[in-house]
Design a protein around this motif. Structure first.
Motif, mmCIF file in Angstrom:
data_model
loop_
_atom_site.group_PDB
_atom_site.id
_atom_site.type_symbol
_atom_site.label_atom_id
_atom_site.label_comp_id
_atom_site.label_asym_id
_atom_site.label_seq_id
_atom_site.Cartn_x
_atom_site.Cartn_y
_atom_site.Cartn_z
ATOM 1 N N LEU A 92 7.378 -5.910 -15.435
ATOM 2 C CA LEU A 92 8.601 -7.300 -14.742
ATOM 3 C C LEU A 92 8.325 -8.511 -14.530
ATOM 4 O O LEU A 92 6.586 -8.973 -14.354
ATOM 5 N N ALA A 93 9.015 -10.139 -14.571
ATOM 6 C CA ALA A 93 8.214 -10.731 -14.988
ATOM 7 C C ALA A 93 10.595 -11.790 -14.112
ATOM 8 O O ALA A 93 10.980 -10.686 -14.823
ATOM 9 N N THR A 94 10.464 -12.461 -14.730
ATOM 10 C CA THR A 94 11.268 -13.852 -14.002
ATOM 11 C C THR A 94 11.332 -14.903 -14.968
ATOM 12 O O THR A 94 10.193 -15.799 -15.216
ATOM 13 N N PRO A 95 12.527 -15.518 -16.243
ATOM 14 C CA PRO A 95 12.034 -16.567 -16.342
ATOM 15 C C PRO A 95 12.106 -17.683 -16.110
ATOM 16 O O PRO A 95 11.648 -19.163 -16.298
ATOM 17 N N ASN A 96 12.385 -17.754 -14.549
ATOM 18 C CA ASN A 96 12.451 -18.825 -13.620
ATOM 19 C C ASN A 96 12.444 -18.423 -11.982
ATOM 20 O O ASN A 96 12.704 -18.074 -11.330
ATOM 21 N N SER A 97 11.018 -18.236 -11.874
ATOM 22 C CA SER A 97 10.517 -18.717 -10.173
ATOM 23 C C SER A 97 11.025 -18.864 -9.540
ATOM 24 O O SER A 97 10.580 -18.737 -8.230
ATOM 25 N N THR A 98 11.400 -20.416 -9.797
ATOM 26 C CA THR A 98 12.172 -21.016 -8.744
ATOM 27 C C THR A 98 14.039 -20.801 -8.754
ATOM 28 O O THR A 98 13.946 -21.505 -9.232
ATOM 29 N N LEU A 99 13.951 -20.458 -7.187
ATOM 30 C CA LEU A 99 15.395 -20.465 -6.554
ATOM 31 C C LEU A 99 15.981 -20.982 -5.971
ATOM 32 O O LEU A 99 15.458 -21.629 -5.280
ATOM 33 N N ASN A 100 17.093 -21.529 -6.849
ATOM 34 C CA ASN A 100 18.291 -22.473 -5.982
ATOM 35 C C ASN A 100 18.847 -21.766 -4.918
ATOM 36 O O ASN A 100 19.648 -20.976 -4.867
ATOM 37 N N VAL A 101 18.582 -22.009 -3.537
ATOM 38 C CA VAL A 101 19.275 -21.491 -2.261
ATOM 39 C C VAL A 101 20.504 -22.182 -2.009
ATOM 40 O O VAL A 101 20.352 -23.863 -1.920
ATOM 41 N N SER A 102 22.263 -21.588 -2.558
ATOM 42 C CA SER A 102 22.865 -21.970 -1.806
ATOM 43 C C SER A 102 23.348 -22.672 -1.085
ATOM 44 O O SER A 102 22.465 -22.030 -0.270
ATOM 45 N N SER A 103 24.461 -23.199 -0.634
ATOM 46 C CA SER A 103 24.471 -24.134 0.686
ATOM 47 C C SER A 103 25.226 -22.641 1.454
ATOM 48 O O SER A 103 24.804 -22.788 2.867
ATOM 49 N N GLY A 104 25.682 -21.924 0.688
ATOM 50 C CA GLY A 104 25.845 -20.437 1.156
ATOM 51 C C GLY A 104 24.729 -19.298 1.648
ATOM 52 O O GLY A 104 25.150 -18.340 2.129
ATOM 53 N N GLY A 105 24.145 -19.934 0.881
ATOM 54 C CA GLY A 105 22.657 -19.052 1.045
ATOM 55 C C GLY A 105 22.470 -18.105 0.791
ATOM 56 O O GLY A 105 21.451 -17.023 0.394
ATOM 57 N N PHE A 106 22.792 -18.108 -0.884
ATOM 58 C CA PHE A 106 22.549 -17.767 -1.889
ATOM 59 C C PHE A 106 21.898 -17.912 -3.054
ATOM 60 O O PHE A 106 21.656 -18.991 -3.156
ATOM 61 N N ALA A 107 20.786 -17.045 -3.661
ATOM 62 C CA ALA A 107 20.116 -17.107 -4.526
ATOM 63 C C ALA A 107 19.870 -16.327 -5.762
ATOM 64 O O ALA A 107 20.776 -15.312 -5.662
ATOM 65 N N THR A 108 19.546 -17.107 -7.085
ATOM 66 C CA THR A 108 20.355 -15.915 -8.194
ATOM 67 C C THR A 108 19.081 -15.905 -9.154
ATOM 68 O O THR A 108 18.584 -16.985 -9.269
ATOM 69 N N VAL A 109 18.327 -14.705 -9.510
ATOM 70 C CA VAL A 109 17.766 -13.970 -10.102
ATOM 71 C C VAL A 109 17.363 -12.929 -10.833
ATOM 72 O O VAL A 109 17.982 -12.534 -10.700
ATOM 73 N N ALA A 110 16.585 -13.317 -12.139
ATOM 74 C CA ALA A 110 17.247 -12.464 -13.660
ATOM 75 C C ALA A 110 15.521 -11.812 -13.271
ATOM 76 O O ALA A 110 15.187 -12.128 -13.343
#
Length: 189
Positions: free
Chosen positions: A66-84
């Motif tokens: 299990l891995a992610t290409p980007n471990s730094t997630l940007n949290v939107s103003s609505g409080g959501f973050a996208t992770v692959a």
């Protein structure tokens, strides 16, 4: 239900039967709210962009990756973050592997623990080939005060409990099989 011998084949074919149900009715994934999927028979199907499968050489000596290409997630103003989450199975004998996500605050206190259904549950890890990587992209609600998350592969063992915030939450037994090292996700607000 799934542990009874008479239900084993039915349980194992559930995801395939659900995909057939969607295809028979021409239903498409048109929206995702956290991990809640919305299907309709019109609109653009988002599923091909949220779950991808591609070939890669098999794992050697590793049960599950299990891995992610980007471990730094940007949290939107609505409080959501996208992770692959990029996952690959090395041991096809493992039960349906899920990802456990734990959101934590700056002091390391747990704010929320939840399961993320790899392949959105439509492609369980038991159906993956050893030479394919399955990437599932989630856009998740981040609890206020969370500064990081950790994601770890596990074979769930537990039960559902009623909760005032959600209708039911999974309670994972301590003896659930945890696989590999956790992946740390850093949040930027």
């Amino acid at each position: 239900y799934g542990e009874k011998e008479s239900r084993e084949a039915e349980y194992a074919s559930g995801a395939e039967r659900f995909r057939d149900f969607l295809a028979d009715r021409d239903l498409r994934l048109v929206d995702v709210h956290d991990t809640l999927l919305v299907f309709r028979n019109s609109g653009t199907d988002l599923l091909p962009s949220l779950v991808t499968r591609k070939a890669r050489s098999g794992l050697s000596g590793v049960e599950f990756s299990l891995a992610t290409p980007n471990s730094t997630l940007n949290v939107s103003s609505g409080g959501f973050a996208t992770v692959a989450l990029e996952c690959q199975v090395g041991n096809p004998m493992l039960d349906n592997v899920q990802a456990q996500l734990v959101w934590q605050d700056a002091r390391g206190r747990t704010l929320e623990t939840r399961l993320l259904p790899l392949g959105y549950g439509l492609w369980p890890s038991t159906s993956w080939a050893a030479d394919e990587v399955v990437t599932t992209t989630f856009t998740l609600a981040v609890p206020p005060g969370a500064t990081q998350g950790t994601v770890q592969a596990l074979v769930p063992k537990g039960y559902l409990a009623l909760n005032g915030w959600r209708s039911a939450v999974p309670v994972i037994h301590e003896d659930a099989l945890r696989i590999g090292s956790p992946v740390v996700l850093t949040l930027q607000r």
